[in-house]
Design an enzyme around this catalytic site. Structure first.
Site, PDB file in Angstrom:
ATOM      1  N   HIS A  46       0.866  -1.175   0.000  1.00 30.82           N
ATOM      2  CA  HIS A  46       0.000   0.000   0.000  1.00 30.82           C
ATOM      3  C   HIS A  46       0.910   1.235   0.000  1.00 30.82           C
ATOM      4  O   HIS A  46       2.021   1.180   0.514  1.00 30.82           O
ATOM      5  CB  HIS A  46      -0.839  -0.056   1.283  1.00 30.82           C
ATOM      6  CG  HIS A  46      -1.892   0.988   1.394  1.00 30.82           C
ATOM      7  ND1 HIS A  46      -1.631   2.257   1.828  1.00 30.82           N
ATOM      8  CD2 HIS A  46      -3.229   0.940   1.142  1.00 30.82           C
ATOM      9  CE1 HIS A  46      -2.765   2.956   1.844  1.00 30.82           C
ATOM     10  NE2 HIS A  46      -3.746   2.182   1.426  1.00 30.82           N
ATOM     11  N   ASP A  61       2.938  -4.345   8.318  1.00 26.80           N
ATOM     12  CA  ASP A  61       1.729  -3.554   8.110  1.00 26.80           C
ATOM     13  C   ASP A  61       0.541  -4.519   8.264  1.00 26.80           C
ATOM     14  O   ASP A  61       0.250  -5.314   7.374  1.00 26.80           O
ATOM     15  CB  ASP A  61       1.779  -2.944   6.703  1.00 26.80           C
ATOM     16  CG  ASP A  61       0.455  -2.310   6.294  1.00 26.80           C
ATOM     17  OD1 ASP A  61      -0.539  -2.468   7.020  1.00 26.80           O
ATOM     18  OD2 ASP A  61       0.424  -1.673   5.225  1.00 26.80           O
ATOM     19  N   GLN A 106      -4.554  -5.136   7.084  1.00 30.44           N
ATOM     20  CA  GLN A 106      -5.522  -6.093   6.524  1.00 30.44           C
ATOM     21  C   GLN A 106      -5.418  -7.480   7.157  1.00 30.44           C
ATOM     22  O   GLN A 106      -6.023  -8.430   6.661  1.00 30.44           O
ATOM     23  CB  GLN A 106      -5.338  -6.212   4.998  1.00 30.44           C
ATOM     24  CG  GLN A 106      -5.505  -4.900   4.240  1.00 30.44           C
ATOM     25  CD  GLN A 106      -6.941  -4.371   4.222  1.00 30.44           C
ATOM     26  OE1 GLN A 106      -7.886  -5.065   4.598  1.00 30.44           O
ATOM     27  NE2 GLN A 106      -7.116  -3.125   3.802  1.00 30.44           N
ATOM     28  N   LYS A 153     -10.540  -0.304  10.672  1.00 29.36           N
ATOM     29  CA  LYS A 153     -10.684  -1.521   9.866  1.00 29.36           C
ATOM     30  C   LYS A 153     -10.945  -2.729  10.758  1.00 29.36           C
ATOM     31  O   LYS A 153     -11.120  -3.842  10.280  1.00 29.36           O
ATOM     32  CB  LYS A 153      -9.409  -1.777   9.057  1.00 29.36           C
ATOM     33  CG  LYS A 153      -9.121  -0.732   7.983  1.00 29.36           C
ATOM     34  CD  LYS A 153      -7.976  -1.192   7.123  1.00 29.36           C
ATOM     35  CE  LYS A 153      -7.298  -0.076   6.369  1.00 29.36           C
ATOM     36  NZ  LYS A 153      -8.080   0.537   5.311  1.00 29.36           N
ATOM     37  N   CYS A 182      -4.779   2.436  -3.727  1.00 28.99           N
ATOM     38  CA  CYS A 182      -3.561   2.970  -3.097  1.00 28.99           C
ATOM     39  C   CYS A 182      -2.398   1.997  -3.218  1.00 28.99           C
ATOM     40  O   CYS A 182      -1.603   1.830  -2.289  1.00 28.99           O
ATOM     41  CB  CYS A 182      -3.785   3.318  -1.629  1.00 28.99           C
ATOM     42  SG  CYS A 182      -5.064   4.519  -1.371  1.00 28.99           S
TER      43      CYS A 182
HETATM   44  N1  C6P Z   1      -6.327   0.461   2.836  1.00 23.17           N
HETATM   45  C1  C6P Z   1      -8.184   0.036   1.339  1.00 23.17           C
HETATM   46  O1  C6P Z   1      -9.301   0.273   0.885  1.00 23.17           O
HETATM   47  P1  C6P Z   1      -5.065   3.753   7.250  1.00 23.17           P
HETATM   48  O2  C6P Z   1      -5.586   4.644   6.159  1.00 23.17           O
HETATM   49  O3  C6P Z   1      -3.873   4.345   7.923  1.00 23.17           O
HETATM   50  O4  C6P Z   1      -6.119   3.276   8.177  1.00 23.17           O
HETATM   51  O5  C6P Z   1      -4.570   2.404   6.513  1.00 23.17           O
HETATM   52  C2  C6P Z   1      -3.644   2.477   5.467  1.00 23.17           C
HETATM   53  C3  C6P Z   1      -3.371   1.123   4.915  1.00 23.17           C
HETATM   54  C4  C6P Z   1      -2.120   0.569   5.105  1.00 23.17           C
HETATM   55  N2  C6P Z   1      -1.827  -0.668   4.666  1.00 23.17           N
HETATM   56  C5  C6P Z   1      -2.736  -1.424   4.037  1.00 23.17           C
HETATM   57  C6  C6P Z   1      -2.365  -2.806   3.606  1.00 23.17           C
HETATM   58  C7  C6P Z   1      -4.020  -0.920   3.808  1.00 23.17           C
HETATM   59  O6  C6P Z   1      -4.913  -1.693   3.188  1.00 23.17           O
HETATM   60  C8  C6P Z   1      -4.337   0.386   4.236  1.00 23.17           C
HETATM   61  C9  C6P Z   1      -5.676   0.998   3.943  1.00 23.17           C
HETATM   62  C10 C6P Z   1      -7.667   0.876   2.482  1.00 23.17           C
HETATM   63  O7  C6P Z   1      -7.491  -0.876   0.903  1.00 23.17           O
HETATM   64  C11 C6P Z   1      -7.787   2.325   2.204  1.00 23.17           C
HETATM   65  S1  C6P Z   1      -6.727   2.868   0.911  1.00 23.17           S
END
Ligand code: C6P
Length: 404
Positions: free
Chosen positions: A122, A199, A202, A225, A363
């Site tokens: 991401h 990270d 997910q 999430k 992203c």
């Molecule tokens: N992915 C998706 O729709 P934040 O925005 O900080 O809560 O998470 C960022 C982020 C970081 N790593 C991974 C693997 C992610 O999937 C995400 C967020 C969302 O896939 C929003 S772009």
């Protein structure tokens, strides 16, 4: 017993309609819906407790502080960290990665040192390192993937050099659903003396993550999430690493003493928590994690795995369907394109049928380049989704197909 109708009753939003049709919410990778227990706890705290934490001798402040610190213990237990000193509250995964990128590079990296990421990251796990690359002259190396969307671990082995300082890697890809073999990556990295940042945006919502079993050095995830509120997240770090890192931001909360000549910093984890924390959100997050624990992460994983397999089978039966991400170990995400129908058209038309999916590059533009597409349609599952919702998605896709 995993009773979906009871579970769905905890999420009133799931019963609403959009465009006069029942909502089918399949965008859980972007954010999850919140159970009533989370909303009630946050409302109750605002109504009855609200006061700033760690500051007041008065009753409310102490009560709010107790709830906030109890939330830290709930997080510790949820991810099986050794100590609450290892649990830093952040705004989310993105901030967790930025914190490590900034503090780790400042303290422990020299120009020419290297960080390894992967092709499926991401942007949150690419751009913070690029910022450091521009500021401090560090280099970024990239682990490639195969056509099934799995990391090529042999290629990773070849990337290690005496200048490698850190691996920063997704636990689960938000596009491919690939579950990366973190324990194995950690084992290989540690054999080179290199720490690993995971990270977990997910992974934490979908299956049990155990810091001591994974043995990773840092791990970060987002509250929103994980069925908790927005604006709060968690950074886990092994104490011996966090101790070595300088603060990320300065301000109240993170100091021990301040004088114009010299300031000393608070102990862990407060050293990394400048300013008033979102203590209502940390309480909400704890309620969300309690909810997940009550349902059982293994039950959630099993349920979502069944949905993912079922959806994959159903989509494969559609002529002209292209699936992205067919890793042996994958989770809760199905990305696809049908014939030459643009992902945005597919997403918009599905939306009119009440089906919420995500479209675009998710992203993860470097991954899109690797897949040679501008974007995909992504259905991502949560603990409350049903087989009927998968059927609705498949029927929706077939309807969209007839429009072209
Ligand atoms: N992915 C998706 O729709 P934040 O925005 O900080 O809560 O998470 C960022 C982020 C970081 N790593 C991974 C693997 C992610 O999937 C995400 C967020 C969302 O896939 C929003 S772009």
């Amino acid at each position: 017993m995993y009773n979906l109708s009871f579970i769905r009753a905890d999420f009133p939003i799931l019963s609403r309609q959009v465009y006069g049709r029942p909502l089918v919410y399949l965008d859980n990778g972007a954010t999850t819906q919140k159970p009533l227990c989370v909303l009630d706890a946050m409302r109750d705290e605002y109504l009855n407790v609200n006061a700033n934490v760690h500051r007041g001798v008065h009753y409310l402040s102490q009560q709010a502080t107790d709830l906030h610190e109890a939330a830290r213990e709930t997080v510790r237990a949820f991810i099986n960290a050794r100590s609450t000193n290892e649990i830093v509250f952040t705004r989310g995964t993105t901030e967790g990665i930025n914190l490590i990128a900034s503090s780790f590079c400042e303290a422990l990296m020299q120009p020419g040192d290297e960080v390894i990421v992967s092709e499926m990251e991401h942007h949150s796990n690419i751009v913070p390192w690029q910022l450091q690359a521009a500021r401090r002259g560090i280099a970024l190396k990239v682990i490639p993937i195969n056509d099934r969307g799995e990391l090529l671990l042999e290629e990773m082995d070849a990337l290690f050099t005496p200048r490698t300082r850190l691996i920063s890697i997704a636990h689960v890809s938000n596009v491919l659903g690939t579950v990366n073999p973190i324990a194995e990556i950690v084992r290989r990295a540690h054999s080179h003396g290199v720490p690993v940042l995971v990270d977990g945006a997910q992974s934490a919502p979908h299956f049990q993550v155990d810091m001591q079993a994974l043995d990773c050095d840092f791990f970060t995830f987002s509250g929103h999430k994980t069925y908790g509120p927005t604006g709060v997240g968690v950074l886990y770090g092994k104490e011996e690493w966090l101790d070595r890192l300088p603060p990320y931001q300065g301000g109240g909360e993170m100091i021990e003493t301040v004088a114009f000549e010299k300031t000393t910093f608070a102990a862990l984890p407060f050293k990394f928590e400048a300013g008033t924390p979102d203590y209502i959100a940390t309480h909400g997050l704890a309620k969300a994690l309690d909810y997940l624990t009550r349902l059982g992460m293994n039950n959630i994983e099993r349920h979502e795995q069944e949905l993912t397999n079922y959806c994959t089978q159903q989509l494969k039966a559609i002529d002209g369907m292209r699936l992205f991400g067919e890793a042996e170990h994958k989770d809760a995400v199905v990305s696809f394109l049908l014939r030459d129908i643009h992902h945005l058209d597919m997403g918009t038309l599905l939306d009119r049928l009440g089906i919420a999916v995500r479209t675009g590059h998710h992203c993860a533009q470097p991954l899109m380049t690797r897949l040679k597409v501008s974007g995909t349609v992504r259905a991502s599952f949560g603990l409350y989704n049903t087989r009927e919702e998968v059927d609705a998605l498949v029927e929706g896709i077939r309807r969209v197909e007839t429009m072209f």
